[in-house]
Design a protein around this motif. Structure first.
Motif, mmCIF file in Angstrom:
data_model
loop_
_atom_site.group_PDB
_atom_site.id
_atom_site.type_symbol
_atom_site.label_atom_id
_atom_site.label_comp_id
_atom_site.label_asym_id
_atom_site.label_seq_id
_atom_site.Cartn_x
_atom_site.Cartn_y
_atom_site.Cartn_z
ATOM 1 N N PRO A 11 0.779 -1.297 -0.160
ATOM 2 C CA PRO A 11 0.034 -0.040 -0.186
ATOM 3 C C PRO A 11 1.026 1.361 0.090
ATOM 4 C CG PRO A 11 -0.199 -1.039 2.156
ATOM 5 C CD PRO A 11 0.554 -2.164 1.134
ATOM 6 N N ILE A 12 2.053 1.024 0.654
ATOM 7 C CA ILE A 12 2.976 2.491 0.446
ATOM 8 C C ILE A 12 3.776 2.293 -0.607
ATOM 9 C CG2 ILE A 12 4.818 3.724 1.577
ATOM 10 C CD1 ILE A 12 3.680 2.368 4.350
ATOM 11 N N ASP B 248 4.660 4.892 -4.690
ATOM 12 C CA ASP B 248 4.620 6.102 -5.494
ATOM 13 C C ASP B 248 3.474 6.577 -6.342
ATOM 14 O OD1 ASP B 248 6.321 7.270 -3.802
ATOM 15 O OD2 ASP B 248 7.996 7.245 -5.075
ATOM 16 N N ALA B 249 2.694 5.437 -6.683
ATOM 17 C CA ALA B 249 1.526 5.658 -7.556
ATOM 18 C C ALA B 249 0.468 4.851 -7.228
ATOM 19 C CB ALA B 249 1.976 5.123 -9.136
ATOM 20 N N SER B 250 -0.573 5.325 -7.795
ATOM 21 C CA SER B 250 -1.990 4.409 -7.626
ATOM 22 C C SER B 250 -2.127 3.189 -8.229
ATOM 23 C CB SER B 250 -2.953 5.485 -8.143
ATOM 24 O OG SER B 250 -3.130 5.421 -9.392
ATOM 25 N N GLU C 133 -2.535 3.525 -11.779
ATOM 26 C CA GLU C 133 -1.107 3.587 -12.680
ATOM 27 C C GLU C 133 -0.389 2.685 -12.744
ATOM 28 O OE1 GLU C 133 0.563 7.365 -11.544
ATOM 29 O OE2 GLU C 133 2.166 7.097 -13.416
ATOM 30 N N HIS D 283 -9.056 11.047 -7.478
ATOM 31 C CA HIS D 283 -8.770 9.919 -8.558
ATOM 32 C C HIS D 283 -9.279 10.452 -9.834
ATOM 33 C CE1 HIS D 283 -7.627 6.956 -5.791
ATOM 34 N NE2 HIS D 283 -8.350 7.134 -4.811
ATOM 35 N N ALA E 213 -6.268 11.952 -11.598
ATOM 36 C CA ALA E 213 -5.121 11.104 -11.688
ATOM 37 C C ALA E 213 -5.378 10.339 -12.840
ATOM 38 C CB ALA E 213 -4.742 10.478 -10.437
#
Lengths: 235, 235
Positions: free
Chosen positions: B85-86, B88-90, B93, B119, B122
């Motif tokens: 979950p951590i 740099d992108a969703s 993506e 969202h 993005a």
């Protein structure tokens, strides 16, 4: 806006049909006497359905039921601005132009997001036009609070609209952008949403206050939440 | 995407919860055998609720009910891509990156618009990332079809998604922009949506075909409609 003797402190611009009537009704409860409600085209229908009377109505009224318009058209204390449907700007942009001309300092834009995305995008760009003209503007719906900043700023966790916060570049990349106090910190870099679409979404402010720093350009800020609060007490 | 022997012709990316289940179900009816359904995080829940089984599932699954994930996790013919979950992108993506890596030629993005605007934005920027990588991408919901064009193009009225069509500038203003065949023609000018927010919205193609010409940059096109068609026959 020649109705009030003084320039109103701020204007609530109701730009279309609401996704959530209870949200709009609850939002307008906080309106002060020195603030105006400005219905744009089908925004009049939206207000009518929750029994709120606007101070100004603007539109070509191509999408408003004639019966509803009739209810308001002869009222002395309501200003009506009627436009030709063939024009180079949306009714919402014409309404914003009226606010800029009247030197309004702050606009809350409601019923601006969702549904037709051409309207959504135009409304976002329009909010930026306000900022350029030194009108402070906030777009609200039940999930989002959207605004722009032209220089570095601080955020307080207790004032946030929701759990999440996101930053986007605007008319050009934003240089020397960094944030502190957030769950996902960002070291100095160029903020360019076209290059890094989702880098700065779903962030969370974990310190009591956070700092958003950048050198030039403008940043779009979206504070958001997944669930709407319960407005059932105010319905 | 090592499941199929051949690279699939296109991918349906289901990126979140739907605003309209009937729309998604109806849209996926047209899927061909050589096309894949790619569920992104809570998109899995969306598909599960309309009894559609995806080919690929990607996410950190922080927002998916464990029971639902369990239903799919041991199925041999479903590929699961699990992320921290951590990051740099969703998830969306990361899913698009997988598609680009696998040389997918076309992506249909569903459940990408509305609700949380971070969202939504993005996802729009992400669609542009696809275009840069020569992946043709279309974002659909019940009201909108959104896509990008990097050079002049023609539009046929009979193929339009709805009554309305709008054009927006993207990462920079678009020079020598003009359109012919539309209700509101535009003579050659710079298309800059930050400067003219609503100039190019709610236009309509009145000729059987229209032409959109520009010199450099990229244009975002939004075909839209006010009302959704009736999908009740397909529910």
């Amino acid at each position: 806006m020649g109705i009030l003797k003084k320039t109103p402190e701020s204007v609530y611009l109701i730009a279309g049909k609401p996704s959530d009537k209870a949200f709009v009704k609850n939002f307008l409860i906080n309106k002060k006497d020195n603030e105006l409600i400005f219905a744009v085209d089908s925004g009049l229908e939206a207000l009518d359905s929750i029994n709120i009377v606007p101070d100004i109505i603007l539109g070509d009224f191509d999408s408003v039921g004639k019966g509803i318009l009739k209810k308001y058209i002869d009222k002395k204390d309501i200003r009506i601005i009627r436009h030709n449907p063939i024009k180079d700007a949306s009714d919402t942009e014409l309404a914003v132009d009226e606010c800029i001309k009247a030197r309004i300092r702050k606009i809350y834009m409601l019923n601006c997001l969702g549904g037709r995305m051409d309207h959504t995008f135009a409304n976002i760009y329009l909010a930026y036009k306000c900022i350029k003209n030194d009108v402070d503007v906030y777009i609200f719906d039940e999930f989002n609070k959207i605004y722009f900043r032209k220089s570095s700023f601080e955020l307080n966790r207790s004032n946030l609209y929701g759990k999440y916060i996101a930053f986007f570049s605007t008319y050009r990349p934003v240089s020397n952008f960094y944030i502190t106090g957030f769950k996902y910190p960002l070291r100095t870099q160029v903020l360019d949403s076209w290059l890094n679409p989702s880098l700065t979404i779903s962030n969370e402010l974990i310190e009591p206050s956070g700092y958003v720093s950048f050198e030039d350009g403008a940043v779009m800020v979206i504070e958001s939440r997944d669930k709407k609060p319960d407005w059932s007490n105010n319905k």
